[in-house]
Motif scaffolding. Structure first.
Motif, PDB file in Angstrom:
ATOM      1  N   ALA A  22       6.746   9.197  66.850  1.00 51.43           N
ATOM      2  CA  ALA A  22       7.656   9.186  65.714  1.00 51.43           C
ATOM      3  C   ALA A  22       7.780  10.594  65.169  1.00 51.43           C
ATOM      4  O   ALA A  22       6.785  11.284  64.971  1.00 51.43           O
ATOM      5  N   LYS A  23       9.012  11.000  64.962  1.00 52.07           N
ATOM      6  CA  LYS A  23       9.258  12.310  64.371  1.00 52.07           C
ATOM      7  C   LYS A  23       8.756  12.267  62.928  1.00 52.07           C
ATOM      8  O   LYS A  23       9.051  11.327  62.196  1.00 52.07           O
ATOM      9  N   GLU A  24       7.964  13.247  62.562  1.00 47.04           N
ATOM     10  CA  GLU A  24       7.423  13.360  61.204  1.00 47.04           C
ATOM     11  C   GLU A  24       6.659  12.100  60.786  1.00 47.04           C
ATOM     12  O   GLU A  24       6.899  11.511  59.740  1.00 47.04           O
TER      13      GLU A  24
ATOM     14  N   ASN B  46      12.488  20.651  67.584  1.00 45.92           N
ATOM     15  CA  ASN B  46      13.311  19.592  66.986  1.00 45.92           C
ATOM     16  C   ASN B  46      14.292  19.005  68.004  1.00 45.92           C
ATOM     17  O   ASN B  46      15.481  18.845  67.729  1.00 45.92           O
ATOM     18  N   LEU B  47      13.768  18.664  69.190  1.00 50.24           N
ATOM     19  CA  LEU B  47      14.567  18.082  70.261  1.00 50.24           C
ATOM     20  C   LEU B  47      14.230  16.603  70.426  1.00 50.24           C
ATOM     21  O   LEU B  47      13.076  16.215  70.263  1.00 50.24           O
ATOM     22  N   PRO B  48      15.202  15.771  70.771  1.00 50.83           N
ATOM     23  CA  PRO B  48      14.909  14.354  70.968  1.00 50.83           C
ATOM     24  C   PRO B  48      14.161  14.069  72.267  1.00 50.83           C
ATOM     25  O   PRO B  48      13.423  13.111  72.376  1.00 50.83           O
ATOM     26  N   LEU B  49      14.367  14.934  73.286  1.00 47.28           N
ATOM     27  CA  LEU B  49      13.752  14.712  74.594  1.00 47.28           C
ATOM     28  C   LEU B  49      13.488  16.055  75.259  1.00 47.28           C
ATOM     29  O   LEU B  49      14.375  16.908  75.301  1.00 47.28           O
ATOM     30  N   VAL B  50      12.281  16.216  75.768  1.00 48.84           N
ATOM     31  CA  VAL B  50      11.943  17.388  76.559  1.00 48.84           C
ATOM     32  C   VAL B  50      11.537  16.889  77.937  1.00 48.84           C
ATOM     33  O   VAL B  50      10.710  15.995  78.062  1.00 48.84           O
TER      34      VAL B  50
ATOM     35  N   GLY C  50      16.952   3.162  63.070  1.00 43.49           N
ATOM     36  CA  GLY C  50      16.744   2.415  61.841  1.00 43.49           C
ATOM     37  C   GLY C  50      15.295   2.045  61.603  1.00 43.49           C
ATOM     38  O   GLY C  50      14.917   1.694  60.493  1.00 43.49           O
ATOM     39  N   LEU C  51      14.460   2.114  62.654  1.00 40.00           N
ATOM     40  CA  LEU C  51      13.025   1.882  62.488  1.00 40.00           C
ATOM     41  C   LEU C  51      12.325   3.228  62.346  1.00 40.00           C
ATOM     42  O   LEU C  51      11.911   3.606  61.272  1.00 40.00           O
ATOM     43  N   LEU C  52      12.199   3.920  63.460  1.00 41.30           N
ATOM     44  CA  LEU C  52      11.607   5.257  63.481  1.00 41.30           C
ATOM     45  C   LEU C  52      12.460   6.164  64.354  1.00 41.30           C
ATOM     46  O   LEU C  52      13.015   5.717  65.358  1.00 41.30           O
ATOM     47  N   GLU C  53      12.518   7.431  64.000  1.00 48.66           N
ATOM     48  CA  GLU C  53      13.152   8.418  64.871  1.00 48.66           C
ATOM     49  C   GLU C  53      12.067   8.903  65.832  1.00 48.66           C
ATOM     50  O   GLU C  53      11.020   9.375  65.405  1.00 48.66           O
ATOM     51  N   VAL C  54      12.332   8.740  67.125  1.00 45.53           N
ATOM     52  CA  VAL C  54      11.321   9.017  68.139  1.00 45.53           C
ATOM     53  C   VAL C  54      11.729  10.225  68.974  1.00 45.53           C
ATOM     54  O   VAL C  54      12.891  10.381  69.326  1.00 45.53           O
ATOM     55  N   GLN C  55      10.738  11.067  69.273  1.00 42.16           N
ATOM     56  CA  GLN C  55      10.929  12.181  70.200  1.00 42.16           C
ATOM     57  C   GLN C  55      10.143  11.871  71.463  1.00 42.16           C
ATOM     58  O   GLN C  55       9.091  11.225  71.402  1.00 42.16           O
TER      59      GLN C  55
END
Length: 149
Positions: free
Chosen positions: A32-34, A137-141, A101-106
């Motif tokens: 989860a981001k942050e 701050n990337l969604p996918l690496v 809407g639940l968690l922002e995931v990286q």
């Protein structure tokens, strides 16, 4: 969804199979981001419930043979047998869309045997990629993305 100790042998088994038969196997590590901000905002009990719901929701967009295992630090791994890096990227996108809407995931993505031929090597690469995703701050690496540059 399994706890890491419950699914401990699965990544090792998949790596062994992928190396032996030279078949692709992708591994996503998500977080989860942050997360700390989520805990502060919601409280630890509610944040844990949202994390668990995020993992349950993620399973709805995966295949029956894919496995999600939670980690003690509130990250999780997604084991994607017979999946190339391209397929892993698609799986990450599907999970991100499902859990909106639940968690922002990286995510960080590695593929066996290209990015490593042991469970330890793959997890090390994936967690390093996850740290980079958070920093940049990337969604996918994906290691594949670095190779393409």
């Amino acid at each position: 969804v399994v706890k890491r100790h419950g699914g401990r042998d699965r990544p090792r088994d998949e790596v062994t199979r992928a190396v032996r038969y030279r078949r692709p196997f992708s591994l996503l590590v998500g977080k989860a981001k942050e997360w700390e901000t989520e805990v502060e905002r919601r409280g630890i009990d509610t944040a844990q419930e949202v994390f668990a719901e995020t993992l349950r929701t993620a399973t709805t967009v995966l295949r029956n043979n894919d496995i999600i295992a939670s980690e003690p630090d509130y990250s999780f791994i997604v084991i994607l047998p017979e999946t190339t890096a391209e397929g892993g990227e698609i799986a990450a996108q599907h999970i991100q869309e499902a859990v909106q809407g639940l968690l922002e995931v990286q995510f960080s993505l590695v593929q066996c045997p290209d990015d490593g031929e042991t469970e330890e090597a793959l997890l090390r690469e994936a967690y390093q990629g996850l740290a980079f995703a958070a920093m940049a701050n990337l969604p996918l690496v994906s290691r594949r993305a670095f190779a393409a540059e």
